[in-house]
Design a protein around this motif. Structure first.
Motif, PDB file in Angstrom:
ATOM      1  N   LYS A  56      34.680  65.895  45.269  1.00  0.00           N
ATOM      2  CA  LYS A  56      35.285  66.101  46.640  1.00  0.00           C
ATOM      3  C   LYS A  56      35.579  67.785  46.689  1.00  0.00           C
ATOM      4  N   VAL A  57      35.465  68.063  48.046  1.00  0.00           N
ATOM      5  CA  VAL A  57      35.741  69.234  48.360  1.00  0.00           C
ATOM      6  C   VAL A  57      37.085  69.518  49.145  1.00  0.00           C
ATOM      7  N   ALA A  86      25.476  69.760  43.426  1.00  0.00           N
ATOM      8  CA  ALA A  86      25.724  70.394  44.846  1.00  0.00           C
ATOM      9  C   ALA A  86      25.413  71.981  44.597  1.00  0.00           C
ATOM     10  N   ILE A 122      26.231  75.644  46.020  1.00  0.00           N
ATOM     11  CA  ILE A 122      27.371  76.309  46.708  1.00  0.00           C
ATOM     12  C   ILE A 122      26.842  77.626  46.989  1.00  0.00           C
ATOM     13  N   THR A 166      24.362  68.133  47.803  1.00  0.00           N
ATOM     14  CA  THR A 166      25.540  68.796  48.977  1.00  0.00           C
ATOM     15  C   THR A 166      25.397  70.343  48.941  1.00  0.00           C
ATOM     16  N   ILE A 183      27.093  73.441  50.282  1.00  0.00           N
ATOM     17  CA  ILE A 183      28.522  73.709  50.470  1.00  0.00           C
ATOM     18  C   ILE A 183      28.412  75.225  50.764  1.00  0.00           C
ATOM     19  N   THR A 200      33.324  74.781  54.174  1.00  0.00           N
ATOM     20  CA  THR A 200      34.692  75.012  53.622  1.00  0.00           C
ATOM     21  C   THR A 200      35.261  76.251  53.736  1.00  0.00           C
ATOM     22  N   SER A 228      38.603  77.986  48.121  1.00  0.00           N
ATOM     23  CA  SER A 228      38.676  76.375  48.064  1.00  0.00           C
ATOM     24  C   SER A 228      38.680  75.613  46.913  1.00  0.00           C
ATOM     25  N   ARG A 229      38.616  74.346  46.585  1.00  0.00           N
ATOM     26  CA  ARG A 229      38.512  73.843  45.415  1.00  0.00           C
ATOM     27  C   ARG A 229      37.410  72.524  45.345  1.00  0.00           C
ATOM     28  N   LEU A 230      36.913  72.562  44.435  1.00  0.00           N
ATOM     29  CA  LEU A 230      36.005  71.409  44.096  1.00  0.00           C
ATOM     30  C   LEU A 230      36.200  70.706  43.051  1.00  0.00           C
TER      31      LEU A 230
END
Length: 779
Positions: free
Chosen positions: A209-210, A488, A490, A534, A536, A597, A601-603
């Motif tokens: 979850k982002v 993911a 990023i 994913t 990001i 995002t 931010s947080r992952l």
């Protein structure tokens, strides 16, 4: 023949004979026995409940306090305020009467109230003026009869009642049997022990979850009650001026309560004093305890040595000062030395520990800024002997580990094990279940990587070539029966080498969108990869829209995501890949997606099991520009401090450096080497400074502006599992300190035009299972 009729024998006719209703038709007269009238029985559902009469009494709160303490504090780890105790005492005295103690009626009522409070997601502190508590007591009042709770009422375990607001997204709160956490939990999974829902989520990407900065819940530390609670007001981009002061107060309170739990700041117990040894002079050598002195308490104590905790500031006259919640004092660091001597930064805006001596100014014993009150500048100066950062605290010490979760013991353990900091659940409530799910889905023989790359200047062809090299590295062989894809990828800014919309030719909105269209063309060539991962996107200072008025300068953090209009072609490329890969009748899994995002931010993965803080900022350059220089001490001076950890602790918390490609996933702690290169020293200093401050931007607002109401998103407390500091001015590194992996991917493009071939790429690969990272270079 004449027939003689025999007269009928008279029969007993009742006196209340009812004659025939039809005498004209010759209806014979016959007796009708009257029916017995019986009382009509009401259906079970409509049967009135006979309530026994309870004589209300006036129950003093002090009389109910021991029972309430055992039920709420000892059993359910809750704390009652005086107003809540008064409300419970009034309720018990009114509805339980004089039999509240002998028949155990009050204990059952308090037990049901505590369970209902947890079901509603209430905080650790139960307050009497809370709407949730009033709703619980109001509903419980209609479910009581004769001082007892009616079985099968709306407060039963099978049919729980929601007294508070529902969770965002329409989810109902889970029952108390699932050990819900204190706070807001928006994890889109149920807390039931059933494995039916878990079997449907076979892909580990389903549990990632982002969390954007503007979606992260805001928790403030309550000094009086010593716990975190939800902020009552909604964060705003245009807050009240008082929120600027509250920003620094919260930073100070978080660091202060963290220090007080450190073993070197704990007061010695009675058993420690008894077991102390006798020195040669016959005196008892007790354990040394460090105590922090408020700045206001220095008045009248000239010549004495103290340990201060405060924030480094620069006064209006340009002098270096130290400020806490009680006052400000000027610092004299002529003879001070930093702890440690190398490998750490000190800059204005940081909260530090300073040991030294106080000297009053000549001719004045006190001067609190001319006002004579707390909070002004104290006359005199503080001669600093040593300056150091607050000791760091491990994540397991704050939240606890999975092995520490015990459903039968809710009192002991870490300080904030029940607190939900990110809205994904707490360690105490979901840690055991999430660890079980992670162990089932994360295969030890397969890699579960998160790929991190930064400084993707899409307006430069060399960057696109380097990014193509990165995608080719993670594209499996088509003949592989079990391909492995990253969880993911990023991608962090700046996505343009020049400030977008800043008036520079070639940096308009049309050109900026064309840069992402070029990125979409590269992604379209790797459809199997982008359909299984994913993407990001995290913006930088040169990205839209803040760069339009900042011209690439430092904009206030946090920053909003890149607008969707610029990444529309990238989303279309991923959607087309999903149709090509998942539309062929294969087993359905989680499709590829694109997430834009905020910065930071947080992952999170598997709820509270793993957390990654992501920040794109040039922190190293700002530290070098604003750091404080100390005079070099003599070589024979011992580099120790009262609160510094012991040698054994230092070896245990030594940094794990991963600047080169390691042969093992987890390297052993490297011994301290005096001849470390400059890049290694910078990586260690940056890591130690950021984690010790528990903040991603430990600077003054003039050096790094922040949105006051959203500054909590930059806190690193509790310590996350990993931190990504995408700094283009610092070398690429992976450092592990106090169990937290700090990574900097550096620039993705390694071809600088000086003999290096084009297409050479550099990025960081992080394994979520082992929580280790590695700097990779290909091409």
């Amino acid at each position: 023949m004449t027939t003689t009729r025999r007269p009928e024998e008279p029969s007993a006719v009742p006196s209340d004979l009812i004659l025939s209703s039809s005498p004209a038709f010759g209806t014979p007269v016959h007796p009708i026995n009257p029916r017995r009238t019986a009382p009509i029985r009401a259906p079970p559902g409509l049967k009135p409940v006979v309530k026994s009469t309870v004589l209300p009494i006036l129950l003093p709160p002090a009389t109910l306090r021991p029972l309430a303490f055992r039920t709420f504090t000892k059993k359910h780890n809750l704390t009652l305020t005086s107003s809540a105790l008064q409300a419970l005492a009034t309720f018990v005295g009114k509805h339980c009467g004089a039999a509240w103690r002998e028949e155990g009626l009050a204990e059952k009522v308090l037990e049901e109230v505590a369970k209902s409070w947890k079901k509603c997601g209430g905080q650790v502190i139960v307050e009497g003026d809370n709407e949730t508590l009033r709703g619980i007591l109001k509903t419980l009042e209609g479910s009581m009869s004769g001082g007892r709770i009616v079985q099968g009422s709306t407060l039963g375990r099978q049919s729980s009642f929601n007294f508070g607001p529902e969770i965002a997204g329409g989810m109902t709160r889970p029952s108390l049997d699932s050990n819900t956490s204190f706070g807001m939990s928006s994890l889109q999974v149920e807390d039931a022990e059933d494995d039916e829902d878990e079997d449907m989520l076979k892909d580990p990407r389903e549990w990632i979850k982002v969390i954007g900065a503007f979606e992260q819940p805001k928790l403030v530390y309550n000094v009086n009650q010593k716990h975190f609670e939800k902020c009552a007001s909604k964060p705003s981009l245009f807050p009240d001026p008082s929120h600027k002061t509250e920003l620094f107060r919260q930073r100070y309170h978080i660091v202060h309560q963290r220090i007080l739990r450190n073993e070197t700041f704990q007061a010695p117990t009675f058993s420690t004093a008894r077991s102390a040894t006798l020195s040669r002079t016959g005196s008892i050598a007790t354990a040394q305890m460090n105590s922090i002195t408020p700045i206001a308490n220095l008045l009248g104590r000239t010549g004495s040595t103290h340990l201060l905790l405060g924030m480094l500031t620069v006064s209006a006259t340009g002098a270096l000062s130290l400020s806490d919640l009680t006052g400000t004092i000027t610092l004299d660091i002529q003879h001070a030395r930093p702890i440690p001597e190398t490998g750490v930064y000190f800059a204005p805006g940081m909260i530090v520990l300073i040991e030294g001596s106080y000297e009053e100014s000549a001719g004045a014993t006190s001067n609190l800024g001319g006002s004579g009150g707390i909070g002004g500048t104290i006359g005199g100066k503080f001669l600093a002997f040593s300056v150091g950062h607050p000791p760091c605290e491990r994540r397991t010490a704050t939240l606890g580990g999975v092995e520490e979760v015990d459903k039968n013991n809710l009192v002991g353990g870490p300080a904030f094990g029940w607190t939900d900091f990110l809205g994904v659940g707490s360690q105490r409530a979901n840690g055991l279940r999430m660890n079980k799910i992670a162990s089932n889905l994360l295969d030890a023989e397969r890699a579960h990587n998160v790929v991190i790359a930064s400084e993707l200047h899409l307006d430069m062809p060399a960057t696109l070539s380097a990014f193509r090299t990165l995608l080719q590295t993670y594209t499996p062989d088509p003949t592989d029966a079990h391909p492995v894809y990253p969880l993911a990828i990023i991608l962090m800014g700046n996505f343009s080498s020049k400030a977008t919309l800043a008036g520079v030719p070639g940096t308009g909105s049309i050109e900026y969108k064309e840069h992402f269209d070029a990125l979409a063309s590269v992604l379209a060539d790797f459809q199997p990869l982008i359909a299984h991962t994913t993407l990001i996107f995290v913006p930088g200072d040169n990205d839209a829209w803040p760069s339009a008025f900042s011209a690439g300068a430092a904009t206030p953090l946090p920053r909003k995501p890149i607008p969707t209009m610029f990444t529309s072609r990238v989303r279309k490329a991923v959607a087309e890949a999903n149709r090509e890969i998942w539309g062929a009748g294969r087993s359905k899994g989680k499709e590829g997606e694109v997430i834009c995002t905020s910065n930071p931010s947080r992952l999170s993965w598997f709820g509270v099991k793993g957390e990654m803080a992501i920040l794109r900022d040039d922190v190293a350059g700002r530290l070098r520009r604003s750091c404080i220089r100390f005079n070099k001490p003599p070589p024979d001076v011992d580099d120790e401090m009262p609160y510094a950890p012991s040698t054994e602790r230092e070896q245990q918390d030594a940094m794990d450096l991963d600047l080169n490609l390691p042969s093992a996933p987890a390297a052993a702690p490297a011994p301290q080497q005096p001849d470390l290169d400059f890049d290694t020293q910078m990586a260690r200093a940056l890591t130690r400074t950021i984690l010790s401050q528990s903040h991603l931007s430990p600077f003054s607002l003039s050096a790094r502006p922040l949105h006051w109401d959203f500054a909590h998103t930059l806190n690193l407390y509790p310590l996350p599992t990993s931190v990504v500091l995408a700094d283009s001015e610092a070398p690429a590194f992976v450092v592990k300190y106090f169990g937290c992996t700090v990574m900097n991917p550096g620039r993705i493009d390694e071809s600088d035009g000086r003999g290096r071939r084009e297409g050479r790429a550099r990025w960081v690969e992080f394994d979520v299972r082992s929580c280790t990272g590695v700097v990779r270079m290909e091409g």
